[in-house]
Design a protein around this motif. Structure first.
Motif, PDB file in Angstrom:
ATOM      1  N   SER A 103       0.850  -1.185   0.000  1.00 10.73           N
ATOM      2  CA  SER A 103       0.000   0.000   0.000  1.00 10.73           C
ATOM      3  C   SER A 103       0.885   1.234   0.000  1.00 10.73           C
ATOM      4  O   SER A 103       1.779   1.369   0.845  1.00 10.73           O
ATOM      5  N   GLY A 106      -2.388   5.530  -0.539  1.00  5.04           N
ATOM      6  CA  GLY A 106      -3.792   5.184  -0.698  1.00  5.04           C
ATOM      7  C   GLY A 106      -4.087   4.201  -1.807  1.00  5.04           C
ATOM      8  O   GLY A 106      -5.231   3.774  -1.976  1.00  5.04           O
ATOM      9  N   LEU A 107      -3.084   3.820  -2.589  1.00  6.15           N
ATOM     10  CA  LEU A 107      -3.239   2.786  -3.602  1.00  6.15           C
ATOM     11  C   LEU A 107      -2.778   1.464  -3.021  1.00  6.15           C
ATOM     12  O   LEU A 107      -1.798   1.411  -2.266  1.00  6.15           O
ATOM     13  N   ASN A 121      -7.621   1.721  -5.887  1.00  6.55           N
ATOM     14  CA  ASN A 121      -7.893   2.748  -4.889  1.00  6.55           C
ATOM     15  C   ASN A 121      -9.271   2.453  -4.311  1.00  6.55           C
ATOM     16  O   ASN A 121     -10.292   2.620  -4.980  1.00  6.55           O
ATOM     17  N   THR A 124     -11.842   5.634  -4.222  1.00  5.69           N
ATOM     18  CA  THR A 124     -12.477   6.021  -5.486  1.00  5.69           C
ATOM     19  C   THR A 124     -13.098   4.834  -6.205  1.00  5.69           C
ATOM     20  O   THR A 124     -13.822   5.008  -7.183  1.00  5.69           O
ATOM     21  N   TYR A 127      -9.778   0.586 -10.292  1.00  3.69           N
ATOM     22  CA  TYR A 127      -8.714  -0.408 -10.272  1.00  3.69           C
ATOM     23  C   TYR A 127      -8.171  -0.620 -11.676  1.00  3.69           C
ATOM     24  O   TYR A 127      -8.828  -0.377 -12.680  1.00  3.69           O
ATOM     25  N   SER A 371      -6.700   7.998   0.212  1.00  4.57           N
ATOM     26  CA  SER A 371      -6.408   9.096  -0.705  1.00  4.57           C
ATOM     27  C   SER A 371      -7.419   9.108  -1.845  1.00  4.57           C
ATOM     28  O   SER A 371      -8.181   8.161  -2.039  1.00  4.57           O
ATOM     29  N   SER A 374      -6.207   9.413  -8.490  1.00  8.01           N
ATOM     30  CA  SER A 374      -6.967   8.764  -9.558  1.00  8.01           C
ATOM     31  C   SER A 374      -6.073   7.854 -10.400  1.00  8.01           C
ATOM     32  O   SER A 374      -4.975   8.244 -10.810  1.00  8.01           O
TER      33      SER A 374
END
Length: 406
Positions: A103, A106-107, A121, A124, A127, A371, A374
Motif C-alpha cells: 500500500s 492510498g493505492l 484505490n 475512489t 482499479y 487518498s 486517480s
C-alpha cells in the motif's frame, strides 16, 4: 459569491474521509474540485492513518474494512469499534484468493491465485488490471510481489519475483527472476535472474539455514523509498539476508539480518516507526523486534522490543508490528489475531476485530492512508470501477452509493 476553488479544496481536505466522499454528491462544482489532482495531493498530505483489514472467511476473500487509528484515544484497544468504511471489490467468486501485497499513497496492490495483479484505490473504487506475463503464468510456484513509489519521478512500480525449479538438477530450486511494472507504461520489464532466492519457505526442505526455519518471508516492505524482502543468498547458506531494491536505479543490495544465538522459528520483515524491522519468534514463543537504526547499515540492527513467552503463547507464529502509538502501545498482528501490547506495563490484549474474531484466520492487516489519487491518469492502462455487491445500475453513477458507510 462562490468561494475560490483553492479555498474550497483546502477546507474539504481537512474534513473526515466519509464526509469528503459524500461532498462529491453536493454539486457538480464540488465534484469537479474533489476530482482534481491538486485536491488529491493536498488531501494526502493531511490524511490520517487508518487500519485496513481483510478478514477472510471461506466464502469471501475480497472484502476490506477501514478503521480509524486515533492517536489521542486513551483506549487504543477500542479502535476495532470505529469502523469507517467497508469495501467489496466484487472480484469473487471467480477469484478464490486475493492477497494484499503493498500500500502506497492510498493505492493498494493485490494479486490472486491465477497470478493476476491489480492496483486499486478503495476510496475512489478504481482499479487497474495489470497484464499477466507468460513467465509468471507458467511458473508452478507462487510469485512474490512488492509495491512502491519513486517520489522524484512520481512513478508507482510493481515488482514481481518468482522462483524457477530445475527438476533435472540435484539442487532443485535454482534461481529467482525479477520483473518490474511501472504504472503508465503498459508493459513488464525483466531485471533478469538474481543471485538469490526469494521466499524458499514455499519449498520447505530444499534449503536449511542455521538458527531458523524458513517460515516468514512475505511480499516487499516499502521503507525509505526502497522495497525489501527476506532472501536466501546462494553464496552464503548460513544466514538469510535482506534484499533491498532501489526503485529508482533498479539495482539490488544484500544486507545481513540480525544475528541471533538461539533458533528462530519464524522471521518476518516489517516497518516500525518508519524504520525497517525484523520480527523474530523463537522456540520459546518469545518475540524480538529488531530495528535498523541507520538505514542500510548492517551493524545498526538493534533489539528494540522483546515480548516474553508468557504474553504471546496463544499467538505463536509470525508476528507483524503495525504501529506504535504516542503512549508506547503497539498494535501487532499474527496469523490469527490482532492485538495490542505495551512494553512498559507488559499489558496485552487480543482484539475481536469488528466482532469477527473467528474470521481473522490468515487475514491481512496493514496501516493505510486513504487518498483520492486517480488511476485514470495512467494513460497506458484502462481504469475500471468496481461496484458494491448487489448495486443497481442507477446507483452505479452516484459516488454516495459506491461506498458502504457503517
Amino acid at each position: 459569491m462562490d468561494l475560490p476553488e483553492e479555498l474550497v479544496a483546502d477546507i474539504l481536505s481537512r474534513i473526515p474521509i466519509k464526509a469528503i466522499a459524500r461532498s462529491k454528491c453536493v454539486c457538480k462544482r464540488w465534484h469537479q474540485i474533489l476530482s482534481e489532482p491538486y485536491f488529491a495531493s493536498l488531501h494526502i498530505s493531511r490524511s490520517p492513518e487508518g487500519l485496513l483489514t481483510c478478514p477472510y472467511d471461506m466464502k469471501k476473500f475480497d472484502i476490506f474494512k477501514l478503521t480509524e487509528l486515533d492517536e489521542k484515544s486513551e483506549l487504543h484497544h477500542d479502535i476495532y469499534h470505529d469502523l469507517l468504511m467497508s469495501f467489496d471489490t466484487g472480484f469473487s467468486p471467480e477469484h478464490c484468493y486475493l492477497a494484499l501485497c503493498g500500500s502506497v499513497n492510498g493505492l493498494i496492490c493485490l494479486w490472486e491465485h491465477k497470478n493476476e495483479a491489480y492496483v486499486c484505490n478503495l476510496i475512489t473504487r478504481d482499479y487497474i488490471r495489470l497484464p499477466v506475463h507468460k513467465h509468471v503464468r507458467n511458473s508452478t510456484m507462487n510469485p512474490k510481489y512488492g509495491f512502491g513509489f519513486v517520489k522524484t519521478n512520481n512513478e508507482y512500480k510493481v515488482v514481481c519475483f518468482y522462483n524457477e525449479y530445475d527438476f533435472s538438477s540435484t539442487e532443485g530450486l535454482d534461481k529467482s527472476r525479477c520483473w518490474v511494472y511501472t504504472l503508465g507504461t503498459g508493459v513488464w520489464r525483466s531485471l533478469g535472474h538474481v543471485p538469490f532466492l526469494v521466499d524458499p519457505d514455499n519449498h520447505e526442505g530444499l534449503f536449511v539455514c542455521v538458527n531458523r526455519n524458513w517460515h516468514g518471508s512475505d511480499d516487499g516492505i516499502f521503507v525509505s523509498g526502497n522495497l525489501h524482502w527476506l532472501v536466501y543468498d546462494k553464496k552464503d547458506t548460513s544466514h538469510e539476508k535482506v534484499c533491498t531494491l532501489d526503485l529508482k536505479k533498479e539495482v539490488f543490495q544484500l544486507t545481513a539480518c540480525p544475528q541471533v544465538d538461539e533458533k528462530v522459528d519464524f522471521r518476518r520483515l516489517g516497518k516500525l516507526r518508519e524504520l525497517l524491522c525484523v520480527c523474530d519468534t523463537t522456540q520459546r514463543s518469545e518475540v524480538a523486534i529488531w530495528v535498523m537504526k541507520d538505514y542500510g547499515m548492517k551493524d545498526s540492527w538493534t533489539k528494540d522490543i522483546v515480548i516474553h513467552g508468557e504474553h504471546i503463547n496463544p499467538l505463536s507464529g509470525r508476528i507483524h508490528p503495525l504501529k506504535v502509538f504516542e503512549d508506547g502501545t503497539m498494535l501487532l498482528s499474527s496469523k490469527f489475531h490482532l492485538f495490542t501490547y505495551h512494553p512498559g506495563n507488559k499489558s496485552f490484549k487480543v482484539l475481536d476485530i469488528f466482532g469477527e474474531r473467528a474470521h481473522f484466520n490468515q487475514a491481512v492487516a496493514v496501516v493505510f492512508v486513504p487518498s483520492f489519487i486517480s488511476l485514470k491518469s495512467f494513460v497506458k492502462e484502462k481504469a475500471f470501477q468496481y461496484s458494491c455487491l448487489g448495486e443497481s445500475s442507477a446507483s452505479h453513477h452516484t459516488l454516495c452509493a459506491l461506498i458502504n458507510f457503517d
